[in-house]
Structure formats: C-alpha cells, structure tokens
Write a protein that holds these residues in place. Structure first.
Motif, PDB file in Angstrom:
ATOM      1  N   LEU A 160      22.699 -19.526 -35.581  1.00  0.00           N
ATOM      2  CA  LEU A 160      23.760 -19.548 -34.583  1.00  0.00           C
ATOM      3  C   LEU A 160      23.563 -20.799 -33.739  1.00  0.00           C
ATOM      4  O   LEU A 160      22.692 -21.618 -34.024  1.00  0.00           O
ATOM      5  CB  LEU A 160      23.707 -18.276 -33.737  1.00  0.00           C
ATOM      6  CG  LEU A 160      23.850 -16.965 -34.526  1.00  0.00           C
ATOM      7  CD1 LEU A 160      23.514 -15.756 -33.664  1.00  0.00           C
ATOM      8  CD2 LEU A 160      25.269 -16.842 -35.078  1.00  0.00           C
TER       9      LEU A 160
ATOM     10  N   THR B 257      23.715 -14.211 -42.313  1.00  0.00           N
ATOM     11  CA  THR B 257      23.760 -15.083 -41.135  1.00  0.00           C
ATOM     12  C   THR B 257      22.343 -15.480 -40.747  1.00  0.00           C
ATOM     13  O   THR B 257      21.508 -14.620 -40.451  1.00  0.00           O
ATOM     14  CB  THR B 257      24.439 -14.364 -39.952  1.00  0.00           C
ATOM     15  OG1 THR B 257      25.751 -13.959 -40.334  1.00  0.00           O
ATOM     16  CG2 THR B 257      24.523 -15.293 -38.742  1.00  0.00           C
TER      17      THR B 257
ATOM     18  N   ASP C 238      25.882 -15.559 -28.278  1.00  0.00           N
ATOM     19  CA  ASP C 238      25.053 -15.723 -29.475  1.00  0.00           C
ATOM     20  C   ASP C 238      24.157 -14.510 -29.711  1.00  0.00           C
ATOM     21  O   ASP C 238      23.948 -14.079 -30.854  1.00  0.00           O
ATOM     22  CB  ASP C 238      24.183 -16.984 -29.342  1.00  0.00           C
ATOM     23  CG  ASP C 238      24.719 -18.139 -30.168  1.00  0.00           C
ATOM     24  OD1 ASP C 238      25.895 -18.103 -30.547  1.00  0.00           O
ATOM     25  OD2 ASP C 238      23.957 -19.083 -30.437  1.00  0.00           O
TER      26      ASP C 238
END
Length: 395
Positions: free
Chosen positions: A388, A385, A374
């Motif tokens: 995660l 993004t 990650d």
C-alpha cells in the motif's frame, strides 16, 4: 425666455443633486477609511479566533488590521527552556507594533520567512501548506529526507543543513540569521543547545503537535505554521482532505481484527506502542482493535516489554504493524522472525499478515488521514495485496 429660464433652473437642480450625491459619497468614503485596516494601526481589536476541530495545544486569534496572536501551550516538562505558553504577535507589513504587550510576547512581521526548522513532521506540514519556501535552515541533511520538495530545495540551494539538533553548527546558524527556530520537544533534553540559542539571540518555539490527543490534531498544526506564512487557506484545504478519510471510515463497520504495533532494536529490545499513542488510535480509527488496549492508556510513545510478556498478549493478534524506521529493518518475513524464535508462533506470522511501515511513515505528518485509510485497506486486503502507500507486507 420662459423655456431658457426653465432649462437654467433644471441645470441648477441637477448640479445641486450631484453635489448632494457627491457629498453622500464623500461621507461614505470617510466611513470606509475609518473602518479600513490602516485605521487599526497599533491597536489590538479582537475579530475572531481560528476554528479548530481537534488541536488543543495551540490557538490563533485574528485582530482588526491583520494582526494575529499565536499561542502554544507547552508541556510542564518543557518549562525548563520555555514558558508554559509561547506567544507570537504577527504584525502585517506597514503596521506598527501595539503597545502594552506582555514582555514575553515575541513580535514578528508577516509573512515570517527565513525559518530554521528542526522537525521533519513540521517541515512536511509546511511543505503541504505552501510554506516550504519560508524555511531556509534544517537539522537533517538531504539524504535523510523522503519528501521530494525538500530534496529539490536542497538541490536548488534554498535549504541549508546546520548540523544535528543535538550539536548544531552555530556559525552556520548565525550566518543565516533565522527569524525564528522551530524545534521538536526533543530540545528539552538538550538544555545546553537551548541556552546557546538564547545567548545568540535566536528565538525558538517548541512544536507540541505530537502531544495532541487525536491524530488529526497533529495534522491541524499545519494551520498554526500556515498562519506564520499567511497560507491558512492552503493548510485548511490539506487538513480537510485528510479529515475526509477519517470521516468516511467512521461510518464504516469495525473489522473486529486485532493489531499489534511494535519494533525491535538492533540490540534486541522490544518496544510496544502505548494505548494512548496516536498510532494506536489510528489503528482503532481504521476499524481495527489494538491488542494492547490497556497498556498506558494515558501515555503516548512506547513502552519497553520483554519478549515473553509481549508474546503472551500478542500471539493471537490478527495483524502486525512493525515500525520499520525505528527498529531493525527486515526485508523479508524470515528476517522478521529471525529477531526471536517466538515470533514464528504468532497468528499474524502464520497467516502472512505482518506489515511494515514505509521509511517515510514518521517523517510525513500531512498524510495521517491517508495512513489511517491504508491501515483500513490492510485489514480488508486479500492475500494478493502486498503493498500500500504507507504499508508493505513482509513475505
């Protein structure tokens, strides 16, 4: 007549051959029984040692007949409440205890059940190794857990909360009569609790996984606990999956991006991870560069630092990983910069690269390889993004 005599002779030869064959089989069976597990009853005849890749603070030795000897090397700081080495001899069902053992060797029957576990990472390792059912008591209540299997075990009445490790409910512990208690080294700071456990006849060991040099060494401790439960294969499968993440990343190019890892308490105190800590090693293994690479390189844990010294070193860090569960718990970037005005001037803040660990980050030890992956994904993520598995971007 000659034909009948011939047939009679053939019958005799056949019977003799069968007799010799059976005699041979009989000899083979006797040899097999001599070498069977039961023939080692009450004896310690060394067979092999568990293969370990990174863990250095425990060992598991296997002996003929199914015996196992588990050894933990404790920190010097812990010798006030435990010996320098904690040894457990595991005796299979139906086998007797060998004589001549060291007086301080704890003898238990396998698989070991009815455990008291006072460590969330240990519980996570056992859960990932098919050993959760071997635990019956814990020192964290249901609301403290993020592991679904643990929550379900509470709902099913299979886990009992026995109070905080600092002040446990001894009556509840006694009622459950745990076979063995597994504590983190925080028990060393509570010698009165350790003394009471001894007084009550409750055997305990200290988990030393947090002091392994390599982050994967922590994961490998699953094999130790699995040995208690006869679930070594499950632990090895889990460990190999996590190690595979790191192996893949080790072949990738370094990103050259710097990372600061820290948290600020509700009282405004700032703590930075030491360079020797497993979390900073995870950053480096993920392809990043820890910004405080020269800070206490021989120590794990954290170092308190004033905001001025912190800013001088961390202002140019490309990324921030803020430890959400240990400090103040910001929901937004504005919450984060509200802790101190100088934080707004950090490069990571200006670039929108401030990430928080998820609440379960420090509770789950069996996914360290995934966590390292990650961090690598974070270092290579685009602006779109934001979340995660174990990291979340503050916006």
């Amino acid at each position: 007549m000659k034909k009948k005599r011939f047939l009679a002779l053939m019958l005799v030869f056949t019977l003799l051959a069968a007799t010799f064959t059976m005699g041979g089989c009989g000899t083979g069976n006797t040899t097999s029984q001599t070498n069977s597990e039961s023939s080692y009853d009450g004896q310690l005849v060394f067979d092999h040692a568990m293969e370990l890749q990174y863990a250095k603070l425990f060992s598991v030795e296997y002996y003929k007949g199914g015996y196992k000897l588990l050894t933990i090397t404790n920190r010097d700081e812990d010798t006030a409440i435990v010996a320098k080495q904690s040894k457990i001899l595991l005796v299979p069902e139906g086998m007797s205890t060998p004589s001549g053992l060291d007086a301080d060797t704890l003898v238990l029957k396998t698989p070991v059940t009815n455990l008291l576990v006072s460590s969330t990472p240990v519980t996570s390792l056992m859960n990932a190794s098919n050993c959760l059912s071997n635990i019956s008591q814990v020192t964290y209540d249901k609301d403290s857990w993020y592991i679904d299997g643990v929550k379900k075990a509470f709902d099913d009445g299979k886990l009992t909360y026995v109070g905080d490790y600092k002040a446990p409910d001894y009556e509840t512990i006694i009622a459950g009569a745990p076979t063995l208690a597994i504590y983190s080294t925080m028990l060393t700071s509570k010698p009165d609790v350790a003394e009471k456990l001894k007084e009550l006849g409750i055997n305990y060991i200290l988990d030393q996984s947090t002091y392994e040099e390599n982050p994967l060494g922590r994961v490998e401790w699953a094999k130790f606990y699995a040995a208690l439960c006869n679930e070594e294969d499950a632990a090895t499968t889990m460990y190999n999956a996590q190690a595979a993440y790191v192996d893949t990343l080790s072949k990738a190019e370094k990103t050259g991006k710097s990372v600061a890892v820290f948290y600020i308490t509700s009282k405004g105190k700032l703590y930075v991870r030491n360079a020797g800590d497993y979390l900073t090693q995870m950053v480096n293994m993920a392809g990043g560069e820890y910004i405080f690479s020269d800070l206490n390189t021989d120590k794990t844990g954290t170092q308190e630092m004033n905001i001025e010294s912190f800013y001088e070193k961390a202002k140019d860090a490309d990324y921030v990983i803020y430890i959400w569960s240990l400090g103040g718990k910001p929901s937004t970037l504005s919450d984060f910069t509200g802790y101190n005005s100088v934080l707004s001037d950090m490069k990571a803040v200006k670039d929108g690269n401030v990430w928080c660990t998820t609440p379960d980050f420090f509770q789950i030890a069996d996914t360290i390889g995934s966590m390292i992956n990650d961090i690598n994904l974070m270092l290579n993520a685009d602006a779109n993004t934001t979340e995660l598995t174990y990291l979340k971007k503050l916006q």
